[in-house]
Design a protein around this motif. Structure first.
Motif, PDB file in Angstrom:
ATOM      1  N   LEU A   1      -7.371   5.075   8.379  1.00  0.00           N
ATOM      2  CA  LEU A   1      -8.090   4.863   7.173  1.00  0.00           C
ATOM      3  C   LEU A   1      -7.642   3.578   6.008  1.00  0.00           C
ATOM      4  CD1 LEU A   1     -10.195   8.529   7.959  1.00  0.00           C
ATOM      5  CD2 LEU A   1     -10.764   5.850   8.454  1.00  0.00           C
ATOM      6  N   ALA A   2      -6.458   4.784   6.098  1.00  0.00           N
ATOM      7  CA  ALA A   2      -6.360   3.864   4.322  1.00  0.00           C
ATOM      8  C   ALA A   2      -5.798   2.731   4.566  1.00  0.00           C
ATOM      9  CB  ALA A   2      -5.029   4.362   3.847  1.00  0.00           C
ATOM     10  N   LEU A   3      -5.239   1.689   5.605  1.00  0.00           N
ATOM     11  CA  LEU A   3      -5.911   0.984   6.228  1.00  0.00           C
ATOM     12  C   LEU A   3      -6.394  -0.103   6.335  1.00  0.00           C
ATOM     13  CD1 LEU A   3      -2.486   0.521   8.851  1.00  0.00           C
ATOM     14  CD2 LEU A   3      -2.425  -0.137   6.590  1.00  0.00           C
ATOM     15  N   LEU A   4      -7.673   0.520   6.729  1.00  0.00           N
ATOM     16  CA  LEU A   4      -8.701   0.569   7.274  1.00  0.00           C
ATOM     17  C   LEU A   4      -9.695   0.007   5.843  1.00  0.00           C
ATOM     18  CD1 LEU A   4     -11.498  -0.386   9.077  1.00  0.00           C
ATOM     19  CD2 LEU A   4     -11.649   2.791   8.474  1.00  0.00           C
ATOM     20  N   ALA A   5      -9.267   0.987   4.950  1.00  0.00           N
ATOM     21  CA  ALA A   5      -9.696   0.667   3.440  1.00  0.00           C
ATOM     22  C   ALA A   5      -9.235  -0.204   3.018  1.00  0.00           C
ATOM     23  CB  ALA A   5     -10.189   1.684   2.371  1.00  0.00           C
TER      24      ALA A   5
ATOM     25  N   VAL B   1       2.736  -2.900   2.832  1.00  0.00           N
ATOM     26  CA  VAL B   1       2.647  -2.865   4.553  1.00  0.00           C
ATOM     27  C   VAL B   1       3.409  -3.459   5.339  1.00  0.00           C
ATOM     28  CG1 VAL B   1       0.781  -3.002   6.348  1.00  0.00           C
ATOM     29  CG2 VAL B   1      -0.193  -2.828   3.722  1.00  0.00           C
ATOM     30  N   ALA B   2       4.055  -4.765   4.798  1.00  0.00           N
ATOM     31  CA  ALA B   2       4.905  -5.320   5.514  1.00  0.00           C
ATOM     32  C   ALA B   2       5.805  -5.359   5.646  1.00  0.00           C
ATOM     33  CB  ALA B   2       4.614  -7.073   5.522  1.00  0.00           C
ATOM     34  N   TRP B   3       6.072  -4.945   4.684  1.00  0.00           N
ATOM     35  CA  TRP B   3       7.886  -3.929   4.540  1.00  0.00           C
ATOM     36  C   TRP B   3       7.492  -2.364   5.588  1.00  0.00           C
ATOM     37  CZ3 TRP B   3       9.697   0.961   2.247  1.00  0.00           C
ATOM     38  CH2 TRP B   3      11.214   0.744   2.136  1.00  0.00           C
ATOM     39  N   HIS B   4       6.907  -1.985   5.543  1.00  0.00           N
ATOM     40  CA  HIS B   4       6.586  -0.699   5.737  1.00  0.00           C
ATOM     41  C   HIS B   4       7.160  -0.711   7.275  1.00  0.00           C
ATOM     42  CE1 HIS B   4       7.814   2.749   3.268  1.00  0.00           C
ATOM     43  NE2 HIS B   4       6.288   2.308   2.713  1.00  0.00           N
TER      44      HIS B   4
ATOM     45  N   LEU C   1       1.699  -6.471  14.769  1.00  0.00           N
ATOM     46  CA  LEU C   1       2.259  -7.774  13.881  1.00  0.00           C
ATOM     47  C   LEU C   1       1.385  -7.236  12.951  1.00  0.00           C
ATOM     48  CD1 LEU C   1       2.252 -11.045  16.160  1.00  0.00           C
ATOM     49  CD2 LEU C   1       4.196  -9.314  15.806  1.00  0.00           C
ATOM     50  N   ARG C   2       1.726  -6.320  12.989  1.00  0.00           N
ATOM     51  CA  ARG C   2       0.827  -5.951  11.251  1.00  0.00           C
ATOM     52  C   ARG C   2       1.850  -6.487  10.138  1.00  0.00           C
ATOM     53  NH1 ARG C   2       0.461   0.147  11.363  1.00  0.00           N
ATOM     54  NH2 ARG C   2      -1.072  -0.166  12.469  1.00  0.00           N
ATOM     55  N   TRP C   3       3.362  -6.539  10.051  1.00  0.00           N
ATOM     56  CA  TRP C   3       3.747  -7.212   9.028  1.00  0.00           C
ATOM     57  C   TRP C   3       3.086  -8.856   8.722  1.00  0.00           C
ATOM     58  CZ3 TRP C   3       5.750 -11.795   9.919  1.00  0.00           C
ATOM     59  CH2 TRP C   3       6.551 -11.862  11.416  1.00  0.00           C
ATOM     60  N   LEU C   4       2.779  -9.146   9.566  1.00  0.00           N
ATOM     61  CA  LEU C   4       2.392 -10.516   9.936  1.00  0.00           C
ATOM     62  C   LEU C   4       1.232 -10.751   9.144  1.00  0.00           C
ATOM     63  CD1 LEU C   4       3.013 -13.612  10.773  1.00  0.00           C
ATOM     64  CD2 LEU C   4       1.876 -13.659  12.935  1.00  0.00           C
TER      65      LEU C   4
END
Length: 134
Positions: free
Chosen positions: A13-17, A121-124, A71-74
């Motif tokens: 949900l945080a990513l959606l926000a 987000v990419a780092w995590h 590929l969330r980091w990308l």
């Protein structure tokens, strides 16, 4: 609190926000492609149709990668670069007249903060999956 905040649904949900503005922006541009072209033209991006299409693909595609966890980091780095570039292009507060400088400065630093959030987000994502499995 830790138990609540570390639930996977809260992360999603945080990513959606975080993706919300990009999803909304991409869909609005898609539904009003003429308006999207006019926006690109306003910022001096030519050919405007190609620039609008690229922005739509970027906003929606990167958001899909982030929310799907593939590929969330990308996707996050793409949105970080896009957000920083957009801030430099659209919120040049140092050139703004005095009566609009404050709002442009706030928007610039808000965009800068959002770009920083995408880098986090990419780092995590990269530290959780250091071998690039996704």
């Amino acid at each position: 609190m830790r138990r609540f905040i570390t639930v996977p649904a809260v992360r999603w949900l945080a990513l959606l926000a975080l993706c919300g503005a990009y999803i909304q922006g991409g869909l609005v541009k898609l539904m009003d492609f003429g308006g999207a072209q006019a926006e690109m033209d306003h910022f001096g991006l030519h050919p405007a149709a190609l620039a609008a299409a690229a922005v739509i693909v970027l906003e929606l595609g990167a958001s899909a990668l982030i929310l799907a966890g593939r590929l969330r980091w990308l996707g996050a780095l793409a949105l970080a670069a896009f957000t920083a570039a957009a801030a430099l292009m659209a919120n040049r507060y140092w050139e703004a007249p005095a009566d609009t400088r404050f709002m442009a400065m706030n928007a610039f630093y808000e965009h800068l903060g959002l770009a920083g959030a995408w880098v986090l987000v990419a780092w995590h994502d990269l530290t959780e999956r250091p071998h690039g499995r996704n």
